[in-house]
Write a protein that holds these residues in place. Structure first.
Motif, mmCIF file in Angstrom:
data_model
loop_
_atom_site.group_PDB
_atom_site.id
_atom_site.type_symbol
_atom_site.label_atom_id
_atom_site.label_comp_id
_atom_site.label_asym_id
_atom_site.label_seq_id
_atom_site.Cartn_x
_atom_site.Cartn_y
_atom_site.Cartn_z
ATOM 1 N N ASP A 103 0.835 -1.201 0.000
ATOM 2 C CA ASP A 103 0.000 0.000 0.000
ATOM 3 C C ASP A 103 0.869 1.250 0.000
ATOM 4 O O ASP A 103 2.034 1.214 0.417
ATOM 5 C CB ASP A 103 -0.955 -0.003 1.201
ATOM 6 N N ASP A 104 0.295 2.344 -0.493
ATOM 7 C CA ASP A 104 1.013 3.623 -0.543
ATOM 8 C C ASP A 104 0.534 4.552 0.564
ATOM 9 O O ASP A 104 0.540 5.780 0.411
ATOM 10 C CB ASP A 104 0.825 4.283 -1.912
ATOM 11 N N GLY A 105 0.134 3.969 1.694
ATOM 12 C CA GLY A 105 -0.433 4.747 2.785
ATOM 13 C C GLY A 105 0.590 5.373 3.696
ATOM 14 O O GLY A 105 1.765 5.553 3.344
ATOM 15 N N SER A 106 0.139 5.667 4.914
ATOM 16 C CA SER A 106 0.948 6.443 5.854
ATOM 17 C C SER A 106 2.131 5.668 6.414
ATOM 18 O O SER A 106 3.098 6.262 6.893
ATOM 19 C CB SER A 106 0.058 6.921 7.004
ATOM 20 N N GLY A 107 2.084 4.344 6.356
ATOM 21 C CA GLY A 107 3.193 3.553 6.873
ATOM 22 C C GLY A 107 3.282 3.636 8.388
ATOM 23 O O GLY A 107 2.502 4.326 9.053
ATOM 24 N N PHE A 108 4.258 2.941 8.967
ATOM 25 C CA PHE A 108 4.466 2.971 10.414
ATOM 26 C C PHE A 108 5.863 2.470 10.723
ATOM 27 O O PHE A 108 6.558 1.916 9.858
ATOM 28 C CB PHE A 108 3.417 2.118 11.138
ATOM 29 N N ASP A 109 6.255 2.665 11.969
ATOM 30 C CA ASP A 109 7.548 2.168 12.441
ATOM 31 C C ASP A 109 7.299 0.846 13.150
ATOM 32 O O ASP A 109 6.730 0.826 14.250
ATOM 33 C CB ASP A 109 8.172 3.183 13.408
ATOM 34 N N PRO A 110 7.667 -0.296 12.541
ATOM 35 C CA PRO A 110 7.383 -1.593 13.169
ATOM 36 C C PRO A 110 7.946 -1.716 14.575
ATOM 37 O O PRO A 110 7.324 -2.321 15.453
ATOM 38 C CB PRO A 110 8.039 -2.594 12.215
ATOM 39 N N THR A 111 9.123 -1.121 14.822
ATOM 40 C CA THR A 111 9.728 -1.196 16.153
ATOM 41 C C THR A 111 8.889 -0.458 17.176
ATOM 42 O O THR A 111 8.642 -0.951 18.284
ATOM 43 C CB THR A 111 11.146 -0.603 16.120
ATOM 44 N N ALA A 112 8.424 0.732 16.802
ATOM 45 C CA ALA A 112 7.586 1.514 17.720
ATOM 46 C C ALA A 112 6.268 0.807 17.991
ATOM 47 O O ALA A 112 5.750 0.839 19.114
ATOM 48 C CB ALA A 112 7.342 2.902 17.131
ATOM 49 N N ILE A 113 5.717 0.166 16.964
ATOM 50 C CA ILE A 113 4.457 -0.569 17.143
ATOM 51 C C ILE A 113 4.638 -1.677 18.170
ATOM 52 O O ILE A 113 3.809 -1.884 19.062
ATOM 53 C CB ILE A 113 3.978 -1.155 15.793
ATOM 54 N N ARG A 114 5.760 -2.410 18.085
ATOM 55 C CA ARG A 114 6.013 -3.501 19.030
ATOM 56 C C ARG A 114 6.204 -2.956 20.449
ATOM 57 O O ARG A 114 5.702 -3.526 21.405
ATOM 58 C CB ARG A 114 7.244 -4.300 18.597
ATOM 59 N N ARG A 115 6.943 -1.827 20.573
ATOM 60 C CA ARG A 115 7.182 -1.249 21.899
ATOM 61 C C ARG A 115 5.884 -0.784 22.545
ATOM 62 O O ARG A 115 5.711 -0.871 23.754
ATOM 63 C CB ARG A 115 8.155 -0.073 21.791
ATOM 64 N N ALA A 116 4.966 -0.290 21.727
ATOM 65 C CA ALA A 116 3.698 0.220 22.250
ATOM 66 C C ALA A 116 2.711 -0.911 22.558
ATOM 67 O O ALA A 116 1.619 -0.666 23.063
ATOM 68 C CB ALA A 116 3.070 1.181 21.247
ATOM 69 N N GLY A 117 3.080 -2.149 22.236
ATOM 70 C CA GLY A 117 2.204 -3.268 22.503
ATOM 71 C C GLY A 117 1.095 -3.422 21.486
ATOM 72 O O GLY A 117 0.150 -4.181 21.692
ATOM 73 N N ARG A 118 1.170 -2.690 20.373
ATOM 74 C CA ARG A 118 0.189 -2.830 19.313
ATOM 75 C C ARG A 118 0.796 -3.697 18.211
ATOM 76 O O ARG A 118 1.984 -3.630 17.942
ATOM 77 C CB ARG A 118 -0.200 -1.458 18.745
ATOM 78 N N HIS A 119 -0.031 -4.491 17.569
ATOM 79 C CA HIS A 119 0.504 -5.461 16.609
ATOM 80 C C HIS A 119 -0.101 -5.353 15.222
ATOM 81 O O HIS A 119 0.456 -5.871 14.268
ATOM 82 C CB HIS A 119 0.280 -6.886 17.130
ATOM 83 N N LEU A 120 -1.259 -4.695 15.083
ATOM 84 C CA LEU A 120 -1.926 -4.569 13.782
ATOM 85 C C LEU A 120 -2.121 -5.931 13.106
ATOM 86 O O LEU A 120 -2.085 -6.051 11.892
ATOM 87 C CB LEU A 120 -1.135 -3.634 12.852
ATOM 88 N N GLY A 121 -2.309 -6.973 13.906
ATOM 89 C CA GLY A 121 -2.515 -8.301 13.339
ATOM 90 C C GLY A 121 -1.239 -8.994 12.895
ATOM 91 O O GLY A 121 -1.303 -10.092 12.337
ATOM 92 N N LEU A 122 -0.082 -8.372 13.147
ATOM 93 C CA LEU A 122 1.171 -8.952 12.652
ATOM 94 C C LEU A 122 1.486 -10.284 13.337
ATOM 95 O O LEU A 122 2.043 -11.194 12.711
ATOM 96 C CB LEU A 122 2.324 -7.967 12.874
ATOM 97 N N VAL A 123 1.146 -10.399 14.619
ATOM 98 C CA VAL A 123 1.429 -11.644 15.339
ATOM 99 C C VAL A 123 0.632 -12.795 14.726
ATOM 100 O O VAL A 123 1.171 -13.872 14.456
ATOM 101 C CB VAL A 123 1.101 -11.489 16.834
ATOM 102 N N SER A 124 -0.666 -12.565 14.500
ATOM 103 C CA SER A 124 -1.483 -13.636 13.921
ATOM 104 C C SER A 124 -1.027 -13.971 12.506
ATOM 105 O O SER A 124 -1.043 -15.142 12.101
ATOM 106 C CB SER A 124 -2.959 -13.238 13.917
ATOM 107 N N MET A 125 -0.602 -12.970 11.731
ATOM 108 C CA MET A 125 -0.113 -13.242 10.375
ATOM 109 C C MET A 125 1.158 -14.090 10.422
ATOM 110 O O MET A 125 1.316 -15.028 9.636
ATOM 111 C CB MET A 125 0.126 -11.927 9.624
ATOM 112 N N ARG A 126 2.058 -13.755 11.327
ATOM 113 C CA ARG A 126 3.292 -14.550 11.447
ATOM 114 C C ARG A 126 2.977 -15.971 11.906
ATOM 115 O O ARG A 126 3.588 -16.937 11.441
ATOM 116 C CB ARG A 126 4.257 -13.877 12.427
ATOM 117 N N ASP A 127 2.019 -16.094 12.828
ATOM 118 C CA ASP A 127 1.642 -17.433 13.294
ATOM 119 C C ASP A 127 1.080 -18.272 12.148
ATOM 120 O O ASP A 127 1.367 -19.464 12.034
ATOM 121 C CB ASP A 127 0.599 -17.324 14.410
#
Length: 381
Positions: free
Chosen positions: A329-353
């Motif tokens: 996507d060409d959206g706003s993007g995010f900092d994956p490291t900051a997302i992990r530190r904040a305890g938010r995952h955006l579904g990334l954990v379930s996708m990796r699982d």
């Protein structure tokens, strides 16, 4: 004589390995039938799984073309020899099935069969199905059956292991159905919470507009514009949730067609442009196809709901024996490291699982202001 048993054991071993590699019930049934036909050198093989209404829930054949099978017509009922095998625990070996008093004929398009070997597939006290072979490819003794006692023993061994493979496949499918049911329940709760909040805000804003319409028309106009915005957002929530709750048509259509349909629906439901491209991908193991579909759905959900993207591209390509999926996507993007530190995952954990669960790999590339790419690779079968 010594060559026969050795080659027979090798063939049995190959057949058992082939069955153990399958997880889907339909795939296990096909493998059992094909293995039995090859192992005993028969012209025809079939396996019927009974239902609770005197018919067969599934009926798999090998040695009959698709055209022949369609011409034969509806699935057989549990009568004659088939019924006997489902009731009894021992094999049936006949020189000519047509001469048996239980034989009740077959449809006009049915291939002609003579010598016959069949037995039930049982797991404990439960009869899982009836497996039978016809027309041994050999010179038959005068008035005798081409299938031998050794053939009967081999088929019995195969049937015992087939029962285990079929039971394991059923357990796997039930487990997967439970997982899907839990996911659908989660989505239903999310739908309820999200839409309820939107409708509550919509109601309060409409009430405020009604109170202001006489004494402050300009403010009332602004509130009504907010009503329109909230209504549009609620509609988007509903459309997206309905798409996510819709069962995937993987069994009938395959991954490529299912992803194409999914992206087309999302393209119509959202303001962002959603595209799909596929290159050279053939059928993958069912578990890998389902995992890729679920990862694509989660990544699309994130892109369309959180990134303010103008374009989301789904790309599916062949890579070696497997495939790679990318959602860009060409959206706003995010900092994956900051997302992990904040305890938010955006579904990334379930996708990796999901990726790990099918022997695959998931990577995430994103940074603020530069969009996001989710990539999942699976090894194939």
């Amino acid at each position: 004589m010594s060559q026969g048993p050795r080659s027979g054991l090798t063939a049995v071993s190959s057949a058992l390995l082939a069955m153990s590699r399958q997880l889907e019930v339909r795939d296990v049934l096909k493998t059992i039938v094909a293995s039995a036909r090859e192992l005993l050198d028969a012209e025809y093989a079939a396996l019927g799984v009974p239902d609770d209404h005197g018919g067969f829930a599934q009926f798999v054949v090998d040695g009959v073309s698709d055209e022949q099978w369609k011409a034969i017509g509806p699935l057989p009922r549990q009568h004659g020899i088939l019924a006997a095998m489902l009731r009894k625990a021992e094999p049936e070996r006949l020189a000519d099935v047509r001469q048996d008093p239980r034989f009740e004929g077959w449809p006009a398009a049915h291939p002609d069969m003579s010598d016959f070997l069949g037995l039930p597939i049982r797991y404990g006290d439960e009869t899982l199905g009836a497996l039978f072979l016809a027309n041994k490819k050999c010179v038959k003794p005068q008035g005798g059956c081409g299938f031998t006692a050794d053939d009967e023993d081999l088929l019995s061994i195969l049937a015992q292991h087939a029962a285990i493979a079929l039971t394991n496949a059923r357990l796997y499918e039930r487990s997967r159905e439970l997982t899907i049911a839990e996911e659908r329940s989660r989505l239903a709760h999310e739908l309820h919470d999200a839409v309820s909040q939107k409708l509550f805000s919509l109601r309060l804003t409409a009430q405020a507009a009604a109170a202001l319409v006489d004494r402050d028309p300009s403010r009332a106009k602004g509130e009504l514009q907010q009503v329109a915005t909230l209504a549009a957002e609620a509609a988007d929530e509903l459309r997206a949730a309905v798409v996510e709750l819709r069962p995937a048509a993987l069994d009938e259509d395959g991954l490529v067609a299912t992803l194409r349909t999914h992206t087309q629906v999302l393209h119509r439901a959202h303001s962002a442009r959603v595209t799909f491209e596929s290159n050279g991908v053939r059928a993958l193991p069912a578990s890998q196809e389902e995992a890729m579909l679920r990862v694509a759905q989660e990544a699309l959900h994130n892109a369309l709901r959180h990134s303010a993207a103008g374009h989301v591209a789904v790309v599916l390509e062949k890579r070696g024996a497997g495939a790679v999926l990318r959602v860009i996507d060409d959206g706003s993007g995010f900092d994956p490291t900051a997302i992990r530190r904040a305890g938010r995952h955006l579904g990334l954990v379930s996708m990796r699982d999901r990726a790990d669960g099918v022997g695959g790999r998931l990577t995430v590339e994103s940074e603020p202001g530069k969009g996001t790419t989710i990539e999942m690779e699976v090894p194939g079968g």
